[in-house]
Scaffold this motif. Structure first.
Motif, mmCIF file in Angstrom:
data_model
loop_
_atom_site.group_PDB
_atom_site.id
_atom_site.type_symbol
_atom_site.label_atom_id
_atom_site.label_comp_id
_atom_site.label_asym_id
_atom_site.label_seq_id
_atom_site.Cartn_x
_atom_site.Cartn_y
_atom_site.Cartn_z
ATOM 1 N N PRO A 128 0.829 -1.207 0.000
ATOM 2 C CA PRO A 128 0.000 0.000 0.000
ATOM 3 C C PRO A 128 0.863 1.256 0.000
ATOM 4 C CG PRO A 128 -0.813 -1.587 1.604
ATOM 5 C CD PRO A 128 0.517 -2.097 1.131
ATOM 6 N N GLY A 129 0.404 2.255 -0.739
ATOM 7 C CA GLY A 129 1.162 3.496 -0.852
ATOM 8 C C GLY A 129 2.043 3.548 -2.077
ATOM 9 N N THR A 130 2.114 2.441 -2.842
ATOM 10 C CA THR A 130 2.934 2.411 -4.050
ATOM 11 C C THR A 130 2.207 3.086 -5.207
ATOM 12 O OG1 THR A 130 3.976 0.340 -3.376
ATOM 13 C CG2 THR A 130 4.128 0.927 -5.706
ATOM 14 N N VAL A 131 2.845 4.043 -5.849
ATOM 15 C CA VAL A 131 2.276 4.695 -7.026
ATOM 16 C C VAL A 131 2.635 3.846 -8.247
ATOM 17 C CG1 VAL A 131 2.322 6.752 -8.476
ATOM 18 C CG2 VAL A 131 2.387 6.981 -5.988
ATOM 19 N N PHE A 132 1.605 3.332 -8.943
ATOM 20 C CA PHE A 132 1.872 2.430 -10.063
ATOM 21 C C PHE A 132 1.274 2.911 -11.384
ATOM 22 C CE2 PHE A 132 -2.075 0.920 -8.118
ATOM 23 C CZ PHE A 132 -2.917 0.705 -9.211
ATOM 24 N N GLY A 133 0.729 4.110 -11.415
ATOM 25 C CA GLY A 133 0.157 4.600 -12.660
ATOM 26 C C GLY A 133 -0.300 6.041 -12.544
ATOM 27 N N VAL A 134 -0.868 6.526 -13.652
ATOM 28 C CA VAL A 134 -1.399 7.888 -13.730
ATOM 29 C C VAL A 134 -2.750 7.821 -14.429
ATOM 30 C CG1 VAL A 134 -1.026 10.250 -14.549
ATOM 31 C CG2 VAL A 134 0.937 8.828 -13.905
ATOM 32 N N VAL A 135 -3.701 8.601 -13.927
ATOM 33 C CA VAL A 135 -5.040 8.674 -14.522
ATOM 34 C C VAL A 135 -5.219 10.053 -15.157
ATOM 35 C CG1 VAL A 135 -7.523 8.609 -14.071
ATOM 36 C CG2 VAL A 135 -5.998 7.015 -12.890
ATOM 37 N N TYR A 136 -5.715 10.052 -16.400
ATOM 38 C CA TYR A 136 -5.991 11.285 -17.138
ATOM 39 C C TYR A 136 -7.485 11.336 -17.462
ATOM 40 C CZ TYR A 136 -0.930 10.932 -18.029
ATOM 41 O OH TYR A 136 0.439 10.782 -17.898
ATOM 42 N N VAL A 137 -8.124 12.456 -17.152
ATOM 43 C CA VAL A 137 -9.550 12.632 -17.471
ATOM 44 C C VAL A 137 -9.708 13.996 -18.141
ATOM 45 C CG1 VAL A 137 -11.921 12.532 -16.615
ATOM 46 C CG2 VAL A 137 -10.104 11.311 -15.386
ATOM 47 N N PRO A 138 -9.713 14.058 -19.467
ATOM 48 C CA PRO A 138 -9.825 15.348 -20.156
ATOM 49 C C PRO A 138 -11.068 16.153 -19.753
ATOM 50 C CG PRO A 138 -9.105 13.661 -21.694
ATOM 51 C CD PRO A 138 -9.445 12.954 -20.425
ATOM 52 N N ARG A 139 -12.154 15.483 -19.404
ATOM 53 C CA ARG A 139 -13.356 16.206 -18.975
ATOM 54 C C ARG A 139 -13.080 17.052 -17.742
ATOM 55 N NH1 ARG A 139 -17.801 18.072 -21.029
ATOM 56 N NH2 ARG A 139 -18.043 16.113 -22.192
ATOM 57 N N PHE A 140 -12.147 16.644 -16.902
ATOM 58 C CA PHE A 140 -11.829 17.370 -15.673
ATOM 59 C C PHE A 140 -10.851 18.520 -15.904
ATOM 60 C CE2 PHE A 140 -12.566 13.303 -12.935
ATOM 61 C CZ PHE A 140 -13.922 13.358 -13.259
ATOM 62 N N GLY A 141 -10.401 18.679 -17.126
ATOM 63 C CA GLY A 141 -9.460 19.756 -17.429
ATOM 64 C C GLY A 141 -8.348 19.263 -18.337
ATOM 65 N N ARG A 142 -7.891 20.133 -19.208
ATOM 66 C CA ARG A 142 -6.869 19.745 -20.184
ATOM 67 C C ARG A 142 -5.587 19.269 -19.517
ATOM 68 N NH1 ARG A 142 -2.957 22.838 -22.720
ATOM 69 N NH2 ARG A 142 -3.779 24.696 -21.685
ATOM 70 N N ASN A 143 -5.284 19.785 -18.333
ATOM 71 C CA ASN A 143 -4.044 19.423 -17.640
ATOM 72 C C ASN A 143 -4.254 18.430 -16.510
ATOM 73 O OD1 ASN A 143 -2.585 21.273 -19.274
ATOM 74 N ND2 ASN A 143 -3.130 22.953 -17.897
ATOM 75 N N ILE A 280 -4.012 12.830 -24.719
ATOM 76 C CA ILE A 280 -3.279 13.106 -23.474
ATOM 77 C C ILE A 280 -1.782 13.250 -23.709
ATOM 78 C CG2 ILE A 280 -5.005 11.942 -22.052
ATOM 79 C CD1 ILE A 280 -3.017 9.556 -21.881
ATOM 80 N N ALA A 281 -1.362 13.258 -24.962
ATOM 81 C CA ALA A 281 0.074 13.316 -25.254
ATOM 82 C C ALA A 281 0.724 14.558 -24.649
ATOM 83 C CB ALA A 281 0.303 13.269 -26.764
ATOM 84 N N GLY A 282 0.054 15.702 -24.722
ATOM 85 C CA GLY A 282 0.626 16.925 -24.178
ATOM 86 C C GLY A 282 0.870 16.836 -22.684
ATOM 87 N N GLN A 283 -0.072 16.246 -21.945
ATOM 88 C CA GLN A 283 0.097 16.148 -20.497
ATOM 89 C C GLN A 283 1.142 15.105 -20.129
ATOM 90 O OE1 GLN A 283 -1.015 18.298 -18.507
ATOM 91 N NE2 GLN A 283 -0.255 17.338 -16.637
ATOM 92 N N VAL A 284 1.224 14.008 -20.905
ATOM 93 C CA VAL A 284 2.261 13.009 -20.656
ATOM 94 C C VAL A 284 3.644 13.639 -20.835
ATOM 95 C CG1 VAL A 284 3.284 10.850 -21.498
ATOM 96 C CG2 VAL A 284 0.797 11.060 -21.296
ATOM 97 N N ALA A 285 3.796 14.428 -21.885
ATOM 98 C CA ALA A 285 5.077 15.100 -22.138
ATOM 99 C C ALA A 285 5.363 16.131 -21.038
ATOM 100 C CB ALA A 285 5.042 15.773 -23.499
ATOM 101 N N ALA A 286 4.333 16.835 -20.573
ATOM 102 C CA ALA A 286 4.541 17.831 -19.523
ATOM 103 C C ALA A 286 4.994 17.174 -18.223
ATOM 104 C CB ALA A 286 3.245 18.603 -19.287
ATOM 105 N N ASN A 287 4.402 16.037 -17.860
ATOM 106 C CA ASN A 287 4.828 15.325 -16.660
ATOM 107 C C ASN A 287 6.264 14.831 -16.796
ATOM 108 O OD1 ASN A 287 2.340 15.691 -15.448
ATOM 109 N ND2 ASN A 287 1.543 13.702 -16.076
ATOM 110 N N LYS A 288 6.619 14.382 -17.984
ATOM 111 C CA LYS A 288 7.976 13.896 -18.228
ATOM 112 C C LYS A 288 8.988 15.021 -18.127
ATOM 113 C CE LYS A 288 10.849 10.581 -19.549
ATOM 114 N NZ LYS A 288 11.100 9.352 -18.712
#
Length: 291
Positions: A128-143, A280-288
């Motif tokens: 528990p507490g391990t970060v294993f992914g990222v969730v993107y929801v464009p409806r909640f905002g472009r970023n 979501i390519a733009g946000q993936v690149a921004a996180n990177k």
């Protein structure tokens, strides 16, 4: 025999002495009058009884309690969001820094979608507490992008965002991949869950690739409705054949007397080597880039 010399006063001297005597006697009388007036005022002043003292004390306590309550609300709705957003951004940066794969789609724009076959099922996370992914929801905002962490205890949800129910399926697995998140505090990761409309896409990024889920509908239930987490939500005797994503949060927006449940079903997936979906390519690149 001579006596003492006689002092003869001039008329001016006599007038001056009389004036001083009158002035002194007048000041003394004025002081006495002021003292009498003060005593009379003190005698007519109403005495403060026990009830009045009690009311004043309670009023001061209520004012103090109101200030404390206001500070608590500010802490809940403002500071916890700042604190959690900082922790979540750090988790996103660490995940993106270790992620191996292109940050832009490999396929040419406009090319037909490719079928990559059955999606891989991510291995279970035991810590528990391990970060294993990222969730993107464009409806909640472009970023919008939030960490996906194992566990739904407060120590996970209050800090790292979307928590995975440990007994539910993993991304890519047949059954119910279920997550939980706060609405108004601690990052407010699902604040806009009620704005989803059928057809909205939700993207889940793991080290295996990108899983695309399509929102179907939501449901308002009581907190004890754990059947929404079943392999086929709300259907205890059904055998799953689809890959569901179920997101749960408190309802109403500023309360917790109910739960709002958002159901989605998996529509597509693509491996890490194919790059992220264009949406979501733009946000993936921004996180990177922050890694």
């Amino acid at each position: 025999m001579r006596g003492f010399p006689r002092v003869v006063r001039s008329p001016e001297h006599v007038d001056s002495a009389v004036g001083v005597d009158e002035l002194l006697s007048g000041n003394t009388a004025a002081r006495k009058r002021r003292a009498r007036n003060r005593r009379r005022a003190a005698g007519h002043r109403p005495r403060q009884g026990f009830f009045r003292t009690l009311v004043q004390g309670l009023g001061e306590l209520l004012i103090t309690a109101g200030v404390i309550l206001l500070l608590f609300v500010v802490w809940e709705l403002w500071w916890t969001n700042i604190d959690a957003n900082n922790a979540q951004q750090q988790a996103l940066t660490q995940f993106a820094d270790k992620f191996q794969g292109p940050t832009a789609p490999v396929a040419a724009p406009g090319s037909p979608p490719r079928n990559y076959g059955a999606p891989p099922v991510m291995a279970e996370v035991n810590a528990p507490g391990t970060v294993f992914g990222v969730v993107y929801v464009p409806r909640f905002g472009r970023n919008y992008s939030r960490p996906l962490v194992e566990g739904t205890a407060m120590e996970q949800l209050n800090t790292l965002g979307l928590g995975h129910y440990e007994a539910s399926a993993m991304p890519g697995g047949v059954g119910n991949f279920a997550v939980a998140g706060h609405r108004q505090t601690h990052g407010a990761v699902l604040d806009a869950i009620d704005t989803l409309v059928p057809g909205d896409r939700i993207y889940v990024q793991t080290n295996d690739g990108y899983y695309t889920y399509v929102f179907r509908n939501n449901q308002i239930v009581l907190p004890d409705r754990v059947d929404v987490l079943l392999p086929v939500p709300t259907r205890p005797d059904a055998k799953p054949t689809e890959r569901f994503l179920t997101m749960t949060s408190c309802n109403p927006r500023f309360g917790s007397s109910e739960r709002i449940i958002a159901y989605s079903v998996m529509d597509a997936w693509q491996p890490t080597s194919a790059g992220p979906p264009a949406a979501i390519a733009g946000q993936v690149a921004a996180n990177k880039s922050k890694g």
